[in-house]
Design a protein around this motif. Structure first.
Motif, PDB file in Angstrom:
ATOM      1  N   ASN A 129     -52.550 -16.826 -32.794  1.00  0.00           N
ATOM      2  CA  ASN A 129     -53.539 -16.377 -31.652  1.00  0.00           C
ATOM      3  C   ASN A 129     -54.046 -14.992 -32.150  1.00  0.00           C
ATOM      4  O   ASN A 129     -53.580 -14.249 -32.531  1.00  0.00           O
ATOM      5  N   ARG A 130     -55.247 -14.659 -31.260  1.00  0.00           N
ATOM      6  CA  ARG A 130     -55.880 -13.352 -31.344  1.00  0.00           C
ATOM      7  C   ARG A 130     -54.997 -12.255 -31.324  1.00  0.00           C
ATOM      8  O   ARG A 130     -54.929 -11.149 -32.170  1.00  0.00           O
ATOM      9  N   GLN A 131     -54.169 -12.213 -30.301  1.00  0.00           N
ATOM     10  CA  GLN A 131     -53.527 -11.040 -29.765  1.00  0.00           C
ATOM     11  C   GLN A 131     -52.584 -10.836 -31.099  1.00  0.00           C
ATOM     12  O   GLN A 131     -51.984  -9.587 -31.187  1.00  0.00           O
ATOM     13  N   TRP A 132     -51.928 -11.776 -31.451  1.00  0.00           N
ATOM     14  CA  TRP A 132     -50.903 -11.364 -32.599  1.00  0.00           C
ATOM     15  C   TRP A 132     -51.628 -10.999 -33.754  1.00  0.00           C
ATOM     16  O   TRP A 132     -50.986  -9.896 -34.488  1.00  0.00           O
ATOM     17  N   LYS A 133     -52.594 -11.251 -34.170  1.00  0.00           N
ATOM     18  CA  LYS A 133     -53.502 -10.581 -35.345  1.00  0.00           C
ATOM     19  C   LYS A 133     -53.933  -9.275 -34.988  1.00  0.00           C
ATOM     20  O   LYS A 133     -53.786  -8.409 -35.728  1.00  0.00           O
ATOM     21  N   ILE A 134     -54.145  -9.134 -33.790  1.00  0.00           N
ATOM     22  CA  ILE A 134     -54.604  -7.544 -33.328  1.00  0.00           C
ATOM     23  C   ILE A 134     -53.364  -6.630 -33.535  1.00  0.00           C
ATOM     24  O   ILE A 134     -53.503  -5.660 -33.939  1.00  0.00           O
TER      25      ILE A 134
END
Length: 100
Positions: A76-81
């Motif tokens: 998910n996006r937050q993990w990538k951030i």
């Protein structure tokens, strides 16, 4: 035992801090980032101005790099951030001075 002398990379590009992200794999990081910056290939990164190298990892074998790329694309996006900010809190373009 076979040892690889090649390098393969997964990389994350961003349009800006907390902006649009792109994850790719390559055997020549410098060339590939240059292509993104110069918008040589039409597509997603050209359309959305995603050309800042904010994260990368190196691998000795292409299969390892592809597995990691697929893994990151499912995150998910937050993990990538969070991954980006572990190494590059300010989201600096890691390739900023590569082509001077």
């Amino acid at each position: 035992m076979f040892y690889s002398i090649s390098q393969f990379y997964i990389y994350i590009l961003a349009s800006q801090k907390n902006g649009t992200l792109y994850i790719g794999v390559t055997n020549d990081l410098e060339r590939r980032v240059f292509e993104h910056k110069k918008k040589i290939n039409p597509g997603f990164t050209s359309k959305y101005n995603v050309d800042k190298l904010v994260y990368f990892e190196a691998f000795g074998f292409i299969k390892e790099a592809i597995v990691r790329e697929k893994q990151l694309k499912k995150w998910n996006r937050q993990w990538k951030i969070n991954l980006i900010e572990e190494e590059n809190k300010e989201w600096k373009d890691l390739a900023e001075n590569w082509y001077d």
